[in-house]
Design a protein around this motif. Structure first.
Motif, mmCIF file in Angstrom:
data_model
loop_
_atom_site.group_PDB
_atom_site.id
_atom_site.type_symbol
_atom_site.label_atom_id
_atom_site.label_comp_id
_atom_site.label_asym_id
_atom_site.label_seq_id
_atom_site.Cartn_x
_atom_site.Cartn_y
_atom_site.Cartn_z
ATOM 1 N N GLY A 1 0.828 -1.212 0.000
ATOM 2 C CA GLY A 1 0.000 0.000 0.000
ATOM 3 C C GLY A 1 0.855 1.252 0.000
ATOM 4 N N VAL A 2 1.878 1.266 0.872
ATOM 5 C CA VAL A 2 2.759 2.442 0.933
ATOM 6 C C VAL A 2 3.436 2.667 -0.411
ATOM 7 C CG1 VAL A 2 4.841 3.369 1.974
ATOM 8 C CG2 VAL A 2 3.111 2.274 3.399
ATOM 9 N N ALA A 3 3.965 1.583 -0.984
ATOM 10 C CA ALA A 3 4.664 1.706 -2.260
ATOM 11 C C ALA A 3 3.730 2.240 -3.333
ATOM 12 C CB ALA A 3 5.216 0.341 -2.671
ATOM 13 N N VAL A 4 2.495 1.751 -3.344
ATOM 14 C CA VAL A 4 1.553 2.170 -4.383
ATOM 15 C C VAL A 4 1.160 3.635 -4.189
ATOM 16 C CG1 VAL A 4 -0.808 1.863 -5.179
ATOM 17 C CG2 VAL A 4 0.676 -0.093 -4.962
ATOM 18 N N VAL A 5 1.008 4.053 -2.920
ATOM 19 C CA VAL A 5 0.683 5.460 -2.670
ATOM 20 C C VAL A 5 1.808 6.350 -3.177
ATOM 21 C CG1 VAL A 5 0.367 7.175 -0.869
ATOM 22 C CG2 VAL A 5 -0.920 5.057 -0.776
ATOM 23 N N VAL A 6 3.054 5.935 -2.891
ATOM 24 C CA VAL A 6 4.206 6.701 -3.388
ATOM 25 C C VAL A 6 4.158 6.783 -4.907
ATOM 26 C CG1 VAL A 6 6.718 6.690 -3.610
ATOM 27 C CG2 VAL A 6 5.645 6.172 -1.412
ATOM 28 N N LEU A 7 3.901 5.635 -5.540
ATOM 29 C CA LEU A 7 3.827 5.600 -7.006
ATOM 30 C C LEU A 7 2.729 6.538 -7.516
ATOM 31 C CD1 LEU A 7 4.705 4.190 -9.677
ATOM 32 C CD2 LEU A 7 2.806 2.633 -9.290
ATOM 33 N N ALA A 8 1.570 6.502 -6.835
ATOM 34 C CA ALA A 8 0.450 7.333 -7.290
ATOM 35 C C ALA A 8 0.806 8.804 -7.194
ATOM 36 C CB ALA A 8 -0.789 7.023 -6.438
#
Lengths: 172, 436, 100
Positions: free
Chosen positions: A96-103
């Motif tokens: 989730g954290v990684a995806v938020v960063v990506l977003a």
């Protein structure tokens, strides 16, 4: 706001919300229904982008083909046990954290580069090059992209043989 | 008609057209059910519905009311939400596709560049209604019916696609109107150029609509009622509606592709122009029949409602007749020279022929149901994959070869296409020879 | 007219949702569906660029991607069925025979 713009934001909202529902539903059948809604709104967005042929292909192939396959397989697989288990795996927090960063990154890049990176929009006269859509795509597909087209058909053949081979019951 | 529409906003015009098409379709579908019961009955030397109204003419309304008033049962353990959604998907998919069907030269809701693809795509969405109904019922027979239905529809969609490609090769366009115009230009319906493709389309259409002899998904003797076993009342009525609408839809596709859409038979032969008065003849016959039947009824008091209804129907038919024959001079602004003699007749001409052809096609469906026994599932799959699809592919290849022959070598167009058809039939014989 | 970067934002949203699904869900069927979401995000980009430049190539690429998606779904679901037959599970993290 123009009619076309309202339609776009509506469709985009439906697509994003049902995409979120796809990955959060417990039951794969519900996920599949929401995925169908997402695909349908994407097809309508294609229609709005003057890609009629692609919208039709999306409806026939994606929704009428691939999603039917999904539902068919869901019905063949016994899911009662999987429904009672935990739906998310252990690394969900890191992911989730990684995806938020990506977003954030993607949105930032798109927002900052909205005027500079893309260049000017094509005017109405340039859009004439897209019409009549089916004919234009046919020309591009069978002249410019003939070799990729043939390779794609080969890919489909290989996929078909592979799928049949894997789903086949072992004959002892 | 067109001048009348021009004064409104385009969205209003579309809404009016959609309403007309929707109401007309609902009526047609209701009476297709009636026609099916009547025709099947007469095929079996019975009378069919006779009680509700003269010759049972009000039977569809009675059936609909009955279904609406029934209790709405949702089985325990069913997935309520999906159970509710499934019939809605079926109906929406069946009705939406009519937005692209050209009923007449001036009467289409819309005509887009990739129209035929959209019709096929939208109508293929109806399969989700079947799958989801079967799955959400949480019961054995519906699930089996849904699995059968999916396998059947996916298999026959391929054959249907190849049949359509053969017609597209001739038309050179995907626009539904363009296909009809191509037939008008060639002066010959595509069925006479591509009979094999029409045959494949017809068989695939029966399979796609789950009709006899391919009605395995709802085979009464094996699966109770197939995917809608658990459905009752209004939801069942929706499935019923969707099924018959889908029948009308595939008939409309077939008529547009192969039977010249709204074109009159022999549209280019001036000597047969009297055929333009066929709508008038039909309404004369209808009015005459109504009055004759009203006279023939026994004089007893219990028949008075039937007689009254027949007289009303006869009067309605006569009224339409008079409406059709309003001369062009009765309209304001009739001074224009190109005004046809009977503008109303002219306007409904296309729709009349379109619907007539659709009804002929539907009669074929019903006739098949009254004639053929049901296939076994393996026979169905065998026919689809090992006969229909190879035949479709071969037909497309020979059709393309015929077109190339006529374009490059200057052969006669029709003769070269018939050569292709002959070659296809040869392959068909070879295909059947290897089978038991 | 909707500016192209709005389409890119929509595409980015679908892409991140798809990636989130692939990374966090256990059910293989839903992972495959998330893959479809990602491929659709790419398609939206391609079609939006196709309109931006008034060039039909983007739409042709999108057709190729749909082809790849069809192949992927067929093979993926074939693997899923074979897997379910052998291991009796649809959870991705229980398929760890090659892990040590």
């Amino acid at each position: 706001m123009l009619f076309a713009q309202i339609i776009f934001y509506l469709l985009a909202g439906v697509a994003v919300v049902s995409a979120l529902l796809v990955i959060t539903r417990r039951n794969p059948v519900h996920s599949a229904i929401y995925l169908i809604i997402t695909l349908l709104s994407v097809a309508l967005i294609y229609l709005q982008l003057q890609a009629e042929f692609l919208a039709a292909v999306q409806i026939i192939l994606y929704i009428g083909g691939i999603m039917v396959l999904f539902l068919f397989v869901i019905m063949l697989v016994r899911l009662d046990e999987a429904l009672r288990q935990e739906q998310f795996n252990r690394q969900w927090f890191v992911a989730g954290v990684a995806v938020v960063v990506l977003a954030v990154e993607l949105i930032g890049v798109i927002y900052l580069g909205r005027d500079t990176a893309l260049g000017p929009e094509a005017g109405p006269e340039a859009l004439k090059a897209l019409q009549p859509n089916t004919e234009r795509i046919g020309e591009a597909l069978f002249q410019t992209y003939m070799l990729p087209f043939e390779i794609a058909s080969l890919l489909l053949l290989v996929a078909m043989v592979g799928a049949v081979l894997m789903a086949r019951r072992r004959v002892e | 008609m067109t001048q009348l529409f021009d004064n409104f906003h385009p969205i209003v015009v579309s809404l009016i057209k959609i309403t007309i098409v929707f109401l007309g379709l609902a009526l047609v579908v209701a009476y297709v059910v009636y026609a099916e019961r009547k025709i099947l009955a007469h095929l079996q030397v019975r009378l069919g519905p006779m009680r509700v109204g003269p010759h049972g003419l009000l039977q569809p309304i009675a059936d609909g009311l009955k279904l609406l008033l029934k209790e709405d049962i949702i089985p325990a353990g069913a997935d309520r939400w999906v159970f509710w959604l499934a019939p809605v998907i079926s109906v929406i998919a069946a009705f939406t596709a009519f937005a692209l069907i050209p009923f007449g030269a001036n009467f289409t809701i819309t005509d887009v560049n990739a129209g035929l693809l959209f019709v096929i795509g939208i109508s293929s969405l109806g399969i989700f209604g079947t799958i989801l109904a079967g799955w959400s019922s949480n019961s054995h027979y519906p699930l089996l019916g849904a699995l059968r239905s999916t396998a059947q529809l996916v298999s026959y969609e391929v054959a249907l696609g190849f049949a359509i490609v053969a017609a597209l090769l001739l038309a050179g366009t995907l626009s539904m109107k363009g296909i009809v115009y191509a037939q008008a230009e060639m002066g010959v319906w595509f069925i006479f150029l591509q009979p094999v493709a029409f045959f494949i389309l017809f068989v695939a259409a029966i399979a796609e609509t789950n009709r006899n002899p391919f009605d395995l998904p709802e085979a009464e003797s094996e699966l109770v009622a197939g995917f809608h076993t658990e459905y009752s009342g209004f939801r069942f009525a929706l499935f019923f509606l969707a099924e018959y609408t889908a029948m009308v839809l595939v008939s409309s596709i077939a008529v547009t592709l192969f039977l010249g859409g709204w074109l009159r038979p022999f549209a280019s032969v001036r000597a047969l122009d009297f055929l333009n008065f066929a709508p008038v003849a039909v309404f004369v016959a209808a009015a005459g029949w109504c009055f004759w039947e009203a006279l023939r009824l026994p004089a007893a008091r219990e028949w008075r409602w039937q007689r009254l209804l027949l007289l009303v129907l006869g009067a309605g038919a006569s009224g339409i007749l008079v409406g059709l024959l309003i001369p062009g001079s009765a309209f304001p602004g009739a001074a224009a020279e190109d005004q046809p003699t009977f503008p109303v007749l002219e306007a409904v001409q296309g729709v009349f022929w379109f619907m007539t052809k659709v009804f002929v096609f539907l009669f074929g469906f019903i006739w098949f149901r009254g004639t053929f026994p049901r296939f076994r599932f393996d026979q169905l799959m065998d026919l689809g994959w090992r006969f229909m699809i190879p035949l479709g592919i071969v037909n497309v290849i020979f059709c393309g070869a015929g077109i190339v022959l006529s374009q490059r070598l200057g052969w006669n167009f029709i003769a070269s296409l018939w050569l292709g058809t002959a070659a296809t039939l040869l392959v068909a014989i070879l295909l059947t020879r290897g089978r038991s | 007219m909707v500016p192209t970067w709005h389409y890119l934002l929509l595409s980015a949203a679908l892409l991140t949702i798809g990636i989130l699904g692939v990374l966090t869900r256990r059910n293989i069927i839903i992972i495959l569906m998330s893959l479809e979401l990602i491929l659709n995000a790419v398609n939206i980009n391609l079609v939006a660029f196709s309109r931006q430049w008034g060039d039909v190539s983007g739409q042709v690429f999108a057709i190729f991607i749909i082809t790849v998606a069809a192949a992927e779904a067929a093979v993926g679901l074939g693997i899923l069925i074979a897997l379910f037959r052998n291991r009796d599970t649809v959870n991705a993290d229980e398929i760890d025979l090659l892990k040590w």
